[in-house]
Design a protein around this motif. Structure first.
Motif, short mmCIF file in Angstrom:
data_model
loop_
_atom_site.label_atom_id
_atom_site.label_comp_id
_atom_site.label_asym_id
_atom_site.label_seq_id
_atom_site.Cartn_x
_atom_site.Cartn_y
_atom_site.Cartn_z
N SER A 116 -2.90 -4.31 1.78
CA SER A 116 -2.90 -5.18 2.95
C SER A 116 -4.23 -5.04 3.67
CB SER A 116 -1.75 -4.85 3.90
OG SER A 116 -0.51 -4.97 3.25
N SER A 117 -4.83 -6.17 4.03
CA SER A 117 -6.13 -6.16 4.68
C SER A 117 -6.15 -7.14 5.84
CB SER A 117 -7.24 -6.51 3.67
OG SER A 117 -8.48 -6.60 4.31
N ASN A 118 -6.92 -6.80 6.87
CA ASN A 118 -7.06 -7.68 8.03
C ASN A 118 -8.37 -8.48 8.00
OD1 ASN A 118 -8.79 -5.55 8.42
ND2 ASN A 118 -8.05 -5.01 10.45
N LYS A 119 -9.13 -8.28 6.92
CA LYS A 119 -10.39 -9.02 6.77
C LYS A 119 -10.75 -9.05 5.29
CE LYS A 119 -13.43 -5.03 7.44
NZ LYS A 119 -14.56 -4.47 8.22
N VAL A 120 -11.81 -9.73 4.96
CA VAL A 120 -12.26 -9.83 3.57
C VAL A 120 -12.86 -8.50 3.13
CG1 VAL A 120 -13.75 -11.06 1.95
CG2 VAL A 120 -12.68 -12.30 3.83
N ARG A 121 -12.43 -8.01 1.98
CA ARG A 121 -12.97 -6.76 1.39
C ARG A 121 -13.54 -7.08 0.01
NH1 ARG A 121 -11.46 -2.61 5.37
NH2 ARG A 121 -9.76 -3.60 6.52
N PHE A 122 -14.42 -6.19 -0.46
CA PHE A 122 -15.09 -6.42 -1.73
C PHE A 122 -15.02 -5.18 -2.61
CE2 PHE A 122 -17.10 -9.13 1.46
CZ PHE A 122 -17.07 -10.38 0.85
N ASP A 123 -14.90 -5.43 -3.92
CA ASP A 123 -15.01 -4.40 -4.95
C ASP A 123 -14.07 -3.22 -4.68
OD1 ASP A 123 -16.04 -3.20 -7.29
OD2 ASP A 123 -17.42 -1.97 -6.09
N ILE A 124 -12.77 -3.48 -4.74
CA ILE A 124 -11.77 -2.43 -4.56
C ILE A 124 -11.22 -2.06 -5.95
CG2 ILE A 124 -9.60 -1.77 -3.47
CD1 ILE A 124 -11.90 -2.26 -1.53
N ASN A 125 -11.36 -0.79 -6.31
CA ASN A 125 -10.92 -0.29 -7.61
C ASN A 125 -9.82 0.75 -7.41
OD1 ASN A 125 -13.33 -1.32 -9.53
ND2 ASN A 125 -14.18 -0.59 -7.59
N ILE A 126 -8.77 0.67 -8.24
CA ILE A 126 -7.64 1.61 -8.15
C ILE A 126 -7.32 2.13 -9.55
CG2 ILE A 126 -5.24 1.91 -7.47
CD1 ILE A 126 -5.51 -0.25 -5.48
N GLU A 127 -7.14 3.44 -9.65
CA GLU A 127 -6.77 4.06 -10.91
C GLU A 127 -6.09 5.40 -10.65
OE1 GLU A 127 -10.28 4.80 -13.17
OE2 GLU A 127 -11.18 6.09 -11.65
N PHE A 128 -5.40 5.94 -11.66
CA PHE A 128 -4.82 7.27 -11.52
C PHE A 128 -5.91 8.32 -11.64
CE2 PHE A 128 -0.88 5.04 -12.63
CZ PHE A 128 -0.03 5.59 -11.68
N SER A 129 -5.81 9.34 -10.79
CA SER A 129 -6.84 10.39 -10.77
C SER A 129 -6.85 11.19 -12.06
CB SER A 129 -6.62 11.31 -9.57
OG SER A 129 -6.63 10.58 -8.36
N ASN A 130 -5.67 11.38 -12.66
CA ASN A 130 -5.57 12.15 -13.90
C ASN A 130 -5.95 11.25 -15.08
OD1 ASN A 130 -4.94 13.83 -16.02
ND2 ASN A 130 -2.94 14.44 -15.22
N LYS A 131 -7.11 11.47 -15.65
CA LYS A 131 -7.61 10.65 -16.75
C LYS A 131 -6.84 10.87 -18.05
CE LYS A 131 -11.04 9.29 -14.11
NZ LYS A 131 -11.11 7.92 -13.56
N GLN A 160 -12.20 -7.86 -7.10
CA GLN A 160 -13.56 -8.14 -6.64
C GLN A 160 -13.60 -8.57 -5.18
OE1 GLN A 160 -16.19 -7.36 -8.22
NE2 GLN A 160 -15.32 -7.00 -10.27
N GLN A 161 -12.58 -9.29 -4.75
CA GLN A 161 -12.55 -9.76 -3.36
C GLN A 161 -11.11 -9.85 -2.89
OE1 GLN A 161 -14.96 -13.19 -2.55
NE2 GLN A 161 -13.87 -13.70 -0.66
N GLN A 165 -1.82 -9.82 2.11
CA GLN A 165 -1.35 -8.87 1.11
C GLN A 165 -1.80 -9.27 -0.28
OE1 GLN A 165 2.88 -8.27 1.32
NE2 GLN A 165 2.76 -7.06 3.20
N HIS A 166 -2.11 -8.25 -1.08
CA HIS A 166 -2.51 -8.47 -2.46
C HIS A 166 -1.75 -7.48 -3.33
CE1 HIS A 166 -5.33 -10.02 -5.52
NE2 HIS A 166 -5.19 -8.82 -6.05
N ASN A 167 -1.03 -7.97 -4.34
CA ASN A 167 -0.22 -7.12 -5.21
C ASN A 167 -0.90 -6.92 -6.56
OD1 ASN A 167 1.97 -6.93 -3.33
ND2 ASN A 167 2.60 -9.00 -3.93
N ILE A 168 -0.97 -5.68 -7.00
CA ILE A 168 -1.49 -5.36 -8.32
C ILE A 168 -0.51 -4.42 -9.02
CG2 ILE A 168 -3.89 -5.61 -7.56
CD1 ILE A 168 -4.12 -2.58 -7.65
N LYS A 169 -0.67 -4.26 -10.33
CA LYS A 169 0.20 -3.38 -11.10
C LYS A 169 -0.65 -2.47 -11.97
CE LYS A 169 4.24 -6.43 -11.32
NZ LYS A 169 5.19 -7.16 -12.21
#
Length: 338
Positions: free
Chosen positions: A120-135, A145-146, A151-155
């Protein structure tokens, strides 16, 4: 050659600092179902390009000082001011970003599980990356990218390779916006867990569970006849793709329509599924057969109990007789954790 003692010492030191870092993270960023990024959980540090940029800025300053050249000094000041401005810009691109996620998912061995994450964001954001810490889990990174306000849903995907309760660990959220000089990072703990059940495996060979007495004359375990000893149940309209062997030829010859015969296994009143009764040379195969029978019995609304014991082990796990989806969940959980 590097001696074994030096390698062991290096590994020991690395483990020590990793343990200290995990302890610090636990205190600073405790487990929650929802995190809002702020100065308390955001880490910012220069990237490799940022370090090279800073080295060039310092080198330019030294050259300007050595040659007493005001233009070179002014240029070095400009580089440093841009460095600080990008650092603040990177922080504000990341700050106040709200992230929440479901703590647990479940599935079967070999499945790809998807962990939902809501940003959830209150403004435009750029280049947000999400991953599990355990490689080690080999989970794919998700990049947005933007992000527009809202709200923005990812899996996040996780490929299951073994059964049991798997702790997926922390999520790493990071961004290199802007210019790639700084990396803003948050290592968040949502308590993600994956409950992985044994993959259902049908019993191909003819197999039956023997009737046995349990000491109480009123309590019996009946047997189930698996494929090859099924009883006729009903006629249903023929569906394209069904085996022709099921066709009700008598009704078809009389012109009554194209029907297929459906059969139902002969179930007893108090069926008990036992690990020791399953065919197979290893525990995993037997558990896979049990997983199939649990799902099959539940689909046919047939009650059963479950008993997990190993000839090599004295411990026995029992799930009382019942039926329904909740009973299926209890039995599959017992199989996963056995």
């Amino acid at each position: 050659m590097v001696s074994f003692s030096k390698i062991y010492g290096f590994v020991h030191i690395k483990s020590f600092f990793q343990y200290k870092f995990e302890s610090w993270l636990t205190r600073r960023i405790p487990q929650q179902t929802e995190h809002t990024l702020n100065s308390g959980n955001i880490l910012i540090y220069p990237t490799r390009f940022g370090l090279a940029y800073l080295f060039f800025a310092v080198l330019t300053f030294l050259l300007g000082t050595n040659y007493q050249n005001n233009i070179i000094l002014l240029f070095s000041y400009l580089l440093v001011s841009l460095f600080i401005t990008v650092m603040l810009h990177s922080f504000y691109n990341f700050s106040q970003l709200n992230i929440r996620s479901k703590a647990s998912v479940q599935g079967y061995v070999g499945d790809t599980l998807y962990i939902p994450v809501t940003i959830s964001s209150n403004k435009v954001r750029f280049d947000i990356n999400i991953e599990f810490s355990n490689k080690a889990f080999g989970c794919a990174k998700e990049t947005v990218q933007q992000i527009q306000p809202g709200q923005h849903n990812i899996k996040l995907s996780y490929n299951t390779v073994q059964r049991g309760l798997i702790n997926l660990g922390r999520l790493t959220v990071y961004s290199e916006y802007s210019l790639g000089i700084f990396k803003s990072k948050a290592i968040l703990n949502f308590g993600h867990q994956a409950l992985v059940f044994p993959k259902p495996k049908p019993i191909i060979s003819k197999h039956s569970f023997e009737k046995s007495q349990l000491g109480d004359s009123n309590t019996e375990q009946y047997y189930i006849n698996l494929p090859g000893t099924e009883d006729f149940a009903e006629l249903k309209s023929f569906v394209q793709g069904e085996s022709r062997a099921r066709t009700a030829w008598k009704q078809l010859a009389k012109g009554q329509g194209h029907f297929s015969k459906h059969y139902q296994a002969s179930y007893g009143h108090r069926q008990c599924l036992k690990l020791n009764d399953m065919p197979g040379n290893d525990i995993e195969t037997k558990l896979s057969h049990l997983s199939f029978l649990v799902c099959d019995f539940t689909a046919k609304n047939q009650g059963f109990s479950l008993e997990l014991s190993n000839n090599k082990s004295q411990s026995t796990i029992k799930v009382d007789y019942n039926l329904g989806v909740n009973h299926q969940q209890e039995c599959l959980t017992a199989l996963a954790n056995y």
